[in-house]
Design an enzyme around this catalytic site. Sequence first.
Site, PDB file in Angstrom:
ATOM      1  N   HIS A   1      -9.460   1.370  -1.240  1.00  0.00           N
ATOM      2  CA  HIS A   1      -9.405   1.907   0.114  1.00  0.00           C
ATOM      3  C   HIS A   1     -10.824   1.808   0.689  1.00  0.00           C
ATOM      4  O   HIS A   1     -11.793   2.198   0.015  1.00  0.00           O
ATOM      5  CB  HIS A   1      -9.024   3.389   0.114  1.00  0.00           C
TER       6      HIS A   1
ATOM      7  N   ASP B   1       1.990   3.929   2.970  1.00  0.00           N
ATOM      8  CA  ASP B   1       0.949   4.782   2.376  1.00  0.00           C
ATOM      9  C   ASP B   1       1.553   5.966   1.607  1.00  0.00           C
ATOM     10  O   ASP B   1       1.664   5.916   0.385  1.00  0.00           O
ATOM     11  CB  ASP B   1      -0.032   5.253   3.458  1.00  0.00           C
ATOM     12  N   ASP B   2       1.913   7.021   2.322  1.00  0.00           N
ATOM     13  CA  ASP B   2       2.517   8.218   1.708  1.00  0.00           C
ATOM     14  C   ASP B   2       3.718   8.648   2.547  1.00  0.00           C
ATOM     15  O   ASP B   2       3.648   9.626   3.299  1.00  0.00           O
ATOM     16  CB  ASP B   2       1.487   9.347   1.652  1.00  0.00           C
TER      17      ASP B   2
ATOM     18  N   GLU C   1     -11.137   3.647   6.114  1.00  0.00           N
ATOM     19  CA  GLU C   1     -10.097   4.526   6.685  1.00  0.00           C
ATOM     20  C   GLU C   1     -10.821   5.614   7.486  1.00  0.00           C
ATOM     21  O   GLU C   1     -10.685   5.710   8.694  1.00  0.00           O
ATOM     22  CB  GLU C   1      -9.239   5.120   5.571  1.00  0.00           C
TER      23      GLU C   1
ATOM     24  N   HIS D   1       0.862  -1.192   0.000  1.00  0.00           N
ATOM     25  CA  HIS D   1       0.000   0.000   0.000  1.00  0.00           C
ATOM     26  C   HIS D   1       0.894   1.235   0.000  1.00  0.00           C
ATOM     27  O   HIS D   1       1.396   1.663   1.032  1.00  0.00           O
ATOM     28  CB  HIS D   1      -0.918  -0.028   1.230  1.00  0.00           C
TER      29      HIS D   1
END
Length: 335
Positions: A194, A275-276, A197, A14
């Site tokens: 996704h 993720d980021d 979340e 991810h």
Amino acid sequence: MEAFIQGIPKAELHLHIEGTFEPQLMFDIAKRNRISIPFNSVKEIELAYNFDCLQDFLDIYYQGAGVLIHEQDFYDLTYSYLEKCAKQNIRHAEIMFDPQTHTDRGIEFKTVINGIHNACVDAMKNLQVSSLLIMSYLRHLPQEAAFKTLEQSLPFKKHIAAIGLDSSEKGNPPSKFKDVFQASVKAGYIPLAHAGEEGDADYVWEALDILEIKRIDHGNNSLQDDALVQEIIKRNIALTVCPLSNKALQVVPELRNHPLKKMMDLGMKVTVNSDDPAYFGGQLNQNFIEIQKALSLTKKDIYELAKNSFEYALLDKNTKLKYLNELDAFYAKNK
Ligand code: HPA
Ligand code: ZN
């Protein structure tokens, strides 16, 4: 423990390539493309990375991606991430990209995919890191826009393994994308999304039942519904969990409140992901290090998480086996 985490072979499942854009590289690319950004220094950029919620982050994330213009920019962004993979003993990465973030600014689909794909090919050759691509539809845009993206992707189908669904979750349920997911699966893409979340458990149900996804990105709010948890286990669907992202976007107040261990104890298949990473304060190994400390995870827990990362990767059986053998050899020597 930190050496164990550093050394253990693992996969990242991810990861948004636009979310790997480190401030220094953003400055360098902005400069060579003669684009002005509203920051004067790397420090100023880092100070702006303080988020209350998902939307708060997305506004800055889309702004950052705006300096990516040429194929070389997408190549540099991707290669730079894959170099970090090699340093962290990440053997395999499944990389999401958001074509609409770029095509909506007038960048051609082929510019984006060619830059990213060529970096993946070179990383396999030079760094022995394997990777595949997940094309993510932006859920804040209408389904017709996703259809257009699907159409644009077809000439590059052999470079794309799966589709995803990301961006602003609340108010944009999976059911909004039912038809385009169906068409994408027909075209040969594996459906992922996704869900859970910021959205509630009913969004995760929709992702399972309407989009028929094979893996859930995040999935935290599945825990609101016991029947859903049992269904996820029954269908053998993994969750790609992102601890530092959850903390940065206030999905959890503190890492010690993170549900990852609870998910594992319930029998859910969980992986750890960044993720980021450029926005959330740490690469994949830092996610492992911080969640291990916060939840007192054992080496066996870390091993299970790494094992899941290969077992639930979108890889063929033989490649999985090769990675799993390497993992088991490491664990036998270091447990
Ligand atoms: N959630 C939704 N959309 C995103 C994310 C995320 O964590 N990161 C990049 N786009
Ligand atoms: Zn994500």
